[in-house]
Design a protein around this motif. Structure first.
Motif, PDB file in Angstrom:
ATOM      1  N   ARG A 225       0.934  -1.173  -0.156  1.00  0.00           N
ATOM      2  CA  ARG A 225      -0.046  -0.108   0.109  1.00  0.00           C
ATOM      3  C   ARG A 225       0.901   1.216  -0.187  1.00  0.00           C
ATOM      4  O   ARG A 225       1.974   1.205   0.539  1.00  0.00           O
ATOM      5  CB  ARG A 225      -0.899  -0.018   1.285  1.00  0.00           C
ATOM      6  CG  ARG A 225      -1.916   1.225   1.208  1.00  0.00           C
ATOM      7  CD  ARG A 225      -2.817   1.027   2.510  1.00  0.00           C
ATOM      8  NE  ARG A 225      -3.738   0.124   2.521  1.00  0.00           N
ATOM      9  CZ  ARG A 225      -4.950   0.337   1.832  1.00  0.00           C
ATOM     10  NH1 ARG A 225      -5.307   1.360   1.121  1.00  0.00           N
ATOM     11  NH2 ARG A 225      -5.628  -0.854   1.656  1.00  0.00           N
ATOM     12  N   TYR A 226       0.606   2.158  -0.783  1.00  0.00           N
ATOM     13  CA  TYR A 226       1.343   3.705  -0.797  1.00  0.00           C
ATOM     14  C   TYR A 226       0.166   4.649  -0.784  1.00  0.00           C
ATOM     15  O   TYR A 226      -0.871   4.623  -1.236  1.00  0.00           O
ATOM     16  CB  TYR A 226       1.878   3.644  -2.269  1.00  0.00           C
ATOM     17  CG  TYR A 226       2.659   5.047  -2.397  1.00  0.00           C
ATOM     18  CD1 TYR A 226       3.926   5.146  -2.063  1.00  0.00           C
ATOM     19  CD2 TYR A 226       2.140   6.146  -3.107  1.00  0.00           C
ATOM     20  CE1 TYR A 226       4.393   6.475  -2.133  1.00  0.00           C
ATOM     21  CE2 TYR A 226       2.652   7.205  -3.063  1.00  0.00           C
ATOM     22  CZ  TYR A 226       4.108   7.118  -2.720  1.00  0.00           C
ATOM     23  OH  TYR A 226       4.647   8.691  -2.948  1.00  0.00           O
ATOM     24  N   VAL A 227       0.554   5.343   0.406  1.00  0.00           N
ATOM     25  CA  VAL A 227      -0.230   6.535   0.932  1.00  0.00           C
ATOM     26  C   VAL A 227       0.499   7.649   0.653  1.00  0.00           C
ATOM     27  O   VAL A 227       1.672   7.842   1.237  1.00  0.00           O
ATOM     28  CB  VAL A 227      -1.169   6.371   2.250  1.00  0.00           C
ATOM     29  CG1 VAL A 227      -1.921   7.421   2.773  1.00  0.00           C
ATOM     30  CG2 VAL A 227      -1.664   5.068   2.411  1.00  0.00           C
TER      31      VAL A 227
ATOM     32  N   ASP B   1      -3.170   9.797   9.578  1.00  0.00           N
ATOM     33  CA  ASP B   1      -3.765   8.599   9.583  1.00  0.00           C
ATOM     34  C   ASP B   1      -2.755   7.470   9.844  1.00  0.00           C
ATOM     35  O   ASP B   1      -3.110   6.290   9.264  1.00  0.00           O
ATOM     36  CB  ASP B   1      -4.425   8.590   8.085  1.00  0.00           C
ATOM     37  CG  ASP B   1      -5.546   9.716   7.914  1.00  0.00           C
ATOM     38  OD1 ASP B   1      -6.081   9.812   8.852  1.00  0.00           O
ATOM     39  OD2 ASP B   1      -5.535  10.070   6.873  1.00  0.00           O
ATOM     40  N   LEU B   2      -1.418   7.843  10.200  1.00  0.00           N
ATOM     41  CA  LEU B   2      -0.572   6.593  10.412  1.00  0.00           C
ATOM     42  C   LEU B   2      -0.906   5.510  11.350  1.00  0.00           C
ATOM     43  O   LEU B   2      -1.087   4.440  10.770  1.00  0.00           O
ATOM     44  CB  LEU B   2       0.595   7.258  10.761  1.00  0.00           C
ATOM     45  CG  LEU B   2       1.834   6.069  11.161  1.00  0.00           C
ATOM     46  CD1 LEU B   2       2.241   5.454   9.637  1.00  0.00           C
ATOM     47  CD2 LEU B   2       2.979   6.895  11.608  1.00  0.00           C
TER      48      LEU B   2
ATOM     49  N   GLU C 152      -4.012   4.392  11.874  1.00  0.00           N
ATOM     50  CA  GLU C 152      -5.032   3.655  11.161  1.00  0.00           C
ATOM     51  C   GLU C 152      -4.442   2.476  10.176  1.00  0.00           C
ATOM     52  O   GLU C 152      -5.019   1.567   9.950  1.00  0.00           O
ATOM     53  CB  GLU C 152      -6.031   4.528  10.381  1.00  0.00           C
ATOM     54  CG  GLU C 152      -6.830   3.925   9.757  1.00  0.00           C
ATOM     55  CD  GLU C 152      -7.754   5.009   8.899  1.00  0.00           C
ATOM     56  OE1 GLU C 152      -8.659   4.402   7.888  1.00  0.00           O
ATOM     57  OE2 GLU C 152      -7.728   6.065   9.229  1.00  0.00           O
ATOM     58  N   HIS C 153      -3.644   3.041   9.466  1.00  0.00           N
ATOM     59  CA  HIS C 153      -2.981   2.325   8.334  1.00  0.00           C
ATOM     60  C   HIS C 153      -1.866   1.148   9.100  1.00  0.00           C
ATOM     61  O   HIS C 153      -2.048  -0.060   8.806  1.00  0.00           O
ATOM     62  CB  HIS C 153      -2.084   2.963   7.539  1.00  0.00           C
ATOM     63  CG  HIS C 153      -2.907   3.791   6.665  1.00  0.00           C
ATOM     64  ND1 HIS C 153      -3.605   3.318   5.563  1.00  0.00           N
ATOM     65  CD2 HIS C 153      -2.996   5.286   6.385  1.00  0.00           C
ATOM     66  CE1 HIS C 153      -4.316   4.336   5.026  1.00  0.00           C
ATOM     67  NE2 HIS C 153      -3.975   5.645   5.416  1.00  0.00           N
TER      68      HIS C 153
ATOM     69  N   LYS D  46      -3.656  -1.955  10.706  1.00  0.00           N
ATOM     70  CA  LYS D  46      -3.944  -3.021  10.006  1.00  0.00           C
ATOM     71  C   LYS D  46      -3.085  -4.140   9.857  1.00  0.00           C
ATOM     72  O   LYS D  46      -3.145  -5.105   9.118  1.00  0.00           O
ATOM     73  CB  LYS D  46      -4.326  -2.602   8.501  1.00  0.00           C
ATOM     74  CG  LYS D  46      -5.645  -1.703   8.352  1.00  0.00           C
ATOM     75  CD  LYS D  46      -6.010  -1.073   7.211  1.00  0.00           C
ATOM     76  CE  LYS D  46      -7.024  -0.003   7.208  1.00  0.00           C
ATOM     77  NZ  LYS D  46      -7.108   0.629   5.923  1.00  0.00           N
TER      78      LYS D  46
ATOM     79  N   ALA E 227       6.598  -0.935   7.851  1.00  0.00           N
ATOM     80  CA  ALA E 227       6.165   0.196   7.192  1.00  0.00           C
ATOM     81  C   ALA E 227       7.234   1.341   7.197  1.00  0.00           C
ATOM     82  O   ALA E 227       8.361   1.320   7.935  1.00  0.00           O
ATOM     83  CB  ALA E 227       4.948   0.750   7.919  1.00  0.00           C
TER      84      ALA E 227
ATOM     85  N   ASP F 230       5.138  -3.341   3.741  1.00  0.00           N
ATOM     86  CA  ASP F 230       3.583  -3.448   3.998  1.00  0.00           C
ATOM     87  C   ASP F 230       2.732  -2.294   3.499  1.00  0.00           C
ATOM     88  O   ASP F 230       1.611  -1.930   3.285  1.00  0.00           O
ATOM     89  CB  ASP F 230       3.195  -4.140   5.128  1.00  0.00           C
ATOM     90  CG  ASP F 230       3.698  -5.463   5.047  1.00  0.00           C
ATOM     91  OD1 ASP F 230       2.946  -6.329   4.532  1.00  0.00           O
ATOM     92  OD2 ASP F 230       4.692  -5.524   6.009  1.00  0.00           O
ATOM     93  N   LEU F 231       3.386  -1.025   3.962  1.00  0.00           N
ATOM     94  CA  LEU F 231       2.899   0.401   3.975  1.00  0.00           C
ATOM     95  C   LEU F 231       3.855   1.269   3.637  1.00  0.00           C
ATOM     96  O   LEU F 231       5.112   1.291   4.340  1.00  0.00           O
ATOM     97  CB  LEU F 231       2.250   0.523   5.150  1.00  0.00           C
ATOM     98  CG  LEU F 231       1.702   2.216   5.473  1.00  0.00           C
ATOM     99  CD1 LEU F 231       0.724   2.461   4.411  1.00  0.00           C
ATOM    100  CD2 LEU F 231       1.356   2.424   6.902  1.00  0.00           C
TER     101      LEU F 231
ATOM    102  N   LEU G 115       3.977   5.357   3.550  1.00  0.00           N
ATOM    103  CA  LEU G 115       3.169   6.690   3.854  1.00  0.00           C
ATOM    104  C   LEU G 115       3.984   7.829   4.053  1.00  0.00           C
ATOM    105  O   LEU G 115       5.022   7.942   4.605  1.00  0.00           O
ATOM    106  CB  LEU G 115       2.388   6.310   5.166  1.00  0.00           C
ATOM    107  CG  LEU G 115       1.457   7.516   5.413  1.00  0.00           C
ATOM    108  CD1 LEU G 115       0.233   6.919   6.252  1.00  0.00           C
ATOM    109  CD2 LEU G 115       1.905   8.740   6.308  1.00  0.00           C
TER     110      LEU G 115
END
Length: 379
Positions: free
Chosen positions: A11-13, A21-22, A24-25, A28, A113, A149-150, A152
């Motif tokens: 996922r890329y934000v 929103d860190l 929240e991501h 998960k 992340a 996995d992330l 951001l």
């Protein structure tokens, strides 16, 4: 090797205020995160991260970080993960912080992340870490079976950061297309473990295009500390597109010469992207690129504020011992320079680096451009 591989984060934000929103991501991915961040970065983002975790009801445990992703720093983080039972590690800050978090997460068998606080390199999206010595010399690449996995990135943080970080990211990203097109002509493999994909090559070229269209406007935005469409485009080019492009499109001479430059103590205060930019110009000279392409690249990178001669990285053509050390390191067995579509020796690298000095000086003089004024900053 005939197989092709595309590698990317799950996922890329990206966006202004995304740091809010860190949690929240991250939630998960796991329930007991370990956040890694140096004191300088934490002084900037700590309050926002704390609010995010508090709102999500997620425990916040943060550990500090030094300057380089060294073997010792990685091992210390792994031990902390295992001792305290963390199930996800979050690297917040610069490239070395993120690389150390990725490497430790892999060793500990947990998820990880990347949260870059500047668009200063394309490292955050990749399934690899660059490991350095305590003195900042390149030691090795460590490869992992999966990407973060992330990823951001808060573009307001990018806008608030010193402009030299965005300049460095542009230097790193400009190399992506130069290297990807060379790797596609060659017979080597990519960092993803296969031949270059058409997608990786296309993303590398898109990064190049966005940078030429938006880089100068994006730098203006950072100087004003505002987020504009141009800055959003450059952050995506520097971070996502360049990250996918280098990993699945292929590296070549530019990054190998960067790695070689770390063997020269004079370059240790420079950013990754500053050193890579000199490698890009040396690669263009090595491959006999058209004169107009070299000229355009030197003019553009001077306008961006990137070094494009030996002088700006603390060397001269008379530093024969240092240039030989750089060239030997750049052409070591396993280096990405061997993805070039022709054999490259240490002698050829030395000659290209020496040639760059005169070429850059001549072109800048013809256009009335002063040498870029470089700033060394830690992040």
């Amino acid at each position: 090797m005939t197989t092709t591989v595309l590698s990317s984060p799950a996922r890329y934000v990206q966006g202004a205020g995304a740091i809010a929103d860190l949690a929240e991501h991250v939630g998960k991915l796991g329930g007991t995160p370990l956040v890694v961040s140096d004191d300088t970065v934490w002084g900037i983002v700590g309050e926002a991260v704390g609010r995010s975790f508090e709102a999500a009801g997620t425990p916040l445990v943060r550990v500090g970080f030094g300057r380089f992703a060294t073997p010792g720093a990685v091992d210390e983080l792994k031990e902390r993960i295992e001792a305290d039972g963390h199930d996800v590690i979050v690297g917040v800050g610069g490239g070395s912080t993120i690389d150390a978090a990725k490497a430790a997460g892999h060793l500990a068998g947990i998820r990880w992340a990347s949260v870059p606080t500047a668009a200063s390199s394309d490292a955050p999206t990749s399934a690899l870490s660059v490991i350095y010595s305590e003195e900042g010399e390149f030691l090795e690449y460590r490869f992992f079976p999966r990407n973060p996995d992330l990823v951001l990135i808060d573009t307001q943080l990018v806008a608030n950061a010193p402009v030299q970080f965005l300049q460095a990211g542009i230097g790193d990203a400009l190399a992506t297309w130069i290297e990807a097109r060379a790797a596609r002509r060659g017979q080597g493999s990519t960092m993803a473990g296969g031949r270059p994909t058409h997608a990786g090559t296309a993303l590398a070229e898109l990064s190049w295009k966005l940078l030429h269209e938006n880089a100068l406007l994006a730098l203006d935005a950072v100087r004003a500390k505002v987020v504009t469409p141009a800055l959003e485009a450059v952050v995506e080019a520097n971070t996502l597109l360049s990250g996918l492009g280098f990993e699945s499109g292929g590296l070549a001479a530019a990054h190998a010469i960067h790695n070689g430059l770390t063997a020269a103590p004079q370059t240790h205060g420079l950013t990754h992207g500053q050193k890579v930019n000199l490698g890009s110009i040396a690669q263009l000279v090595l491959e006999g690129a058209p004169a107009e392409e070299i000229e355009e690249f030197i003019v553009f990178t001077t306008q961006v504020g990137l070094p494009n001669s030996l002088t700006e990285v603390g060397l001269t053509p008379e530093h024969t011992a240092e240039l030989r050390a750089v060239a030997e390191a750049a052409t070591a067995e396993g280096e990405t320079i061997h993805n070039m579509p022709f054999p490259v020796t240490a002698d050829l690298v030395v000659q290209a680096l020496v040639a760059v000095e005169g070429i850059s000086r001549r072109i800048r003089a013809e256009y009335g451009l002063d040498a870029p004024e470089l700033h060394v900053a830690e992040h």
